[in-house]
Design a protein around this motif. Structure first.
Motif, short mmCIF file in Angstrom:
data_model
loop_
_atom_site.label_atom_id
_atom_site.label_comp_id
_atom_site.label_asym_id
_atom_site.label_seq_id
_atom_site.Cartn_x
_atom_site.Cartn_y
_atom_site.Cartn_z
N VAL A 166 3.86 7.03 -3.66
CA VAL A 166 3.40 7.91 -2.65
C VAL A 166 4.39 9.18 -2.70
N LEU A 167 5.47 9.12 -3.16
CA LEU A 167 6.42 10.10 -3.44
C LEU A 167 5.72 11.34 -4.53
N GLY A 168 4.69 10.81 -5.22
CA GLY A 168 4.09 11.81 -6.26
C GLY A 168 3.12 12.38 -5.77
N ILE A 170 -4.27 7.87 6.18
CA ILE A 170 -3.90 8.93 7.24
C ILE A 170 -2.55 9.34 6.74
N LEU A 171 -1.74 8.41 6.68
CA LEU A 171 -0.17 8.57 6.15
C LEU A 171 0.03 9.23 4.93
N LYS A 172 -0.82 9.02 4.06
CA LYS A 172 -0.48 9.38 2.61
C LYS A 172 -1.15 10.87 2.82
N LEU A 222 0.89 -1.07 -0.09
CA LEU A 222 0.09 0.07 0.06
C LEU A 222 0.88 1.26 0.02
N GLN A 223 2.20 1.30 0.50
CA GLN A 223 2.86 2.37 0.49
C GLN A 223 4.13 2.31 -0.55
N GLY A 224 3.63 2.23 -1.78
CA GLY A 224 4.58 2.15 -2.96
C GLY A 224 5.34 3.52 -3.22
N ILE A 225 6.21 3.39 -4.29
CA ILE A 225 6.91 4.70 -4.77
C ILE A 225 5.82 5.63 -5.38
N PHE A 255 9.11 3.77 5.62
CA PHE A 255 8.80 4.66 6.73
C PHE A 255 10.01 5.59 7.30
N VAL A 256 11.17 5.15 6.85
CA VAL A 256 12.40 6.19 7.26
C VAL A 256 12.31 7.39 6.15
N ILE A 257 12.05 7.03 4.82
CA ILE A 257 11.84 8.09 3.93
C ILE A 257 10.71 9.15 4.30
N ILE A 258 9.60 8.48 4.83
CA ILE A 258 8.28 9.32 4.95
C ILE A 258 8.86 10.16 6.13
#
Length: 383
Positions: free
Chosen positions: A6-8, A221-223, A1-4, A147-150
């Motif tokens: 997300v960065l976009g 929530i995270l996104k 659910l938390q793929g690359i 999660f480190v990146i986020i």
């Protein structure tokens, strides 16, 4: 659910404004719903009123729906669609790895394609992956890196809180830009391909629906938090990949984390694709398809195919968008709703039927819009 993807999301908010926040929530709800109805298609009620798992895979569901036309037509279509999407995903990870290495070490005179080959070499051990247990451990590490990146990005954004302004949100939207945002947001949630296998491997499959609710809730929530804080920090200067907005010292650190994430993400779609091929070979040849030599040959062929396509396919990003609009929308929205209507029609309430039909129509429109935009982009490039 938390793929690359997300960065976009902050870039998606740039083009979708306030509606983008609503889309993040709506996409989570829709993808959670289609995941549930897809798993519901694996079960049938026995004479005692108990739900029994009578199907194991997406292919089995498709064959059950199309058995009057052809016993294997539905499964063939689903398998081809799944393999196409999974291969494209693997290729994307290789392309992204080469790009990240190129940006992380610009002083080394090596081309981006050469960096992709170097990244490919680190993936050669994937040939020896035989069980989902190994893949799950790698995916767990991948999640920790993500999660480190986020955390790094959000922490930096919070230090810039003094310059946040809600006025940065756009009120007027360009239709094509909005469609790009819809694609990025929706396909940051897609996971339907893996759900039948995941549910089948759970110790307590009865907890699947609860698990799906909580994972989509926390992902939403995270996104939302990530996209909102990043966009409020950079506003109109928000770039397609948000890490490009970071100061150089943080950008290099995050890029190396992203590289690790991309390499750790590769085994899951790779394993899923090879398992589909194994299943097809087993049914066609009725032989011992898991012989070590054949296993190594199939996995090695897949690895080589992803490398060759990453190296030599022109305008891969646009082709990825085109195939994603077809396969992604089909596997996430169109097929789950269609199969659910076909297999459960007599037992569905009026509202459930309306929900499935609405999801199907929405998925069709998203797919059509994505195809049009991708083809338009390809035509502009070739012209």
């Amino acid at each position: 659910l938390q793929g690359i993807f997300v960065l976009g999301l902050p870039y998606a908010l740039l083009h979708s404004g306030y509606s983008g926040l609503l889309l993040i929530v709506l996409a989570a709800a829709l993808c959670c719903y289609t995941g549930k109805i897809l798993i519901a298609c694996l079960y049938e009620e026995n004479e005692n009123g108990q739900m029994i798992r009578v199907r194991d895979t997406y292919e089995d569901i498709a064959n059950a729906c199309c058995k009057k036309l052809s016993p294997s037509l539905g499964g063939t279509v689903v398998n081809v669609t799944q393999v196409m999407e999974l291969i494209m995903t693997c290729i994307l990870y290789l392309v992204v790895s080469g790009n990240l290495l190129s940006h992380s070490f610009p002083y080394i005179p090596v081309t981006e394609k050469t960096w992709s080959v170097i990244a490919f070499v680190t993936l050669l051990p994937c040939i020896f992956i035989r069980t989902l247990k190994i893949v799950s451990k790698l995916s767990q590490l991948c999640s920790l890196v993500h999660f480190v990146i986020i955390f790094v990005v959000i922490t930096y954004c919070l230090t810039q809180m003094h310059q946040w302004s809600w006025a940065k949100f756009r009120l007027s939207l360009e239709f094509e830009d909005f469609l790009v945002s819809v694609g990025v947001i929706i396909f940051s949630y897609t996971s339907q391909i893996f759900l039948p296998t995941l549910e089948g491997n759970m110790k307590n499959p009865g907890e699947f629906r609860c698990m799906l609710n909580w994972t989509h809730f926390f992902a939403c929530i995270l996104k939302t938090t990530f996209a909102l804080t990043a966009f409020l920090t950079w506003g109109e200067k928000t770039k397609e990949v948000i890490t490009d907005n970071l100061p150089s010292f943080l950008e290099t650190l995050v890029n190396l984390c992203l590289l690790t994430k991309a390499l750790l993400s590769y085994p899951l779609p790779f394993f899923a694709a090879t398992e589909i091929v194994y299943s097809c070979i087993s049914k066609d040849s009725h032989s011992n398809y898991r012989s070590p030599l054949l296993a190594l040959t199939v996995r090695g062929s897949f690895l080589l195919l992803t490398l060759l396509m990453a190296m030599f396919t022109p305008h891969f990003a646009l082709l990825m968008g085109l195939s994603g609009s077809v396969t992604g929308a089909a596997m996430t929205f169109l097929l789950p709703s269609l199969f659910h209507l076909k297999l459960k029609w007599k037992k569905l309430s009026f509202l459930e039927k309306c929900a499935d039909i609405s999801v199907f129509i929405l998925g069709f429109l998203c797919s059509l819009a994505g195809i049009v935009c991708s083809i338009k982009g390809l035509l502009e490039v070739f012209e």
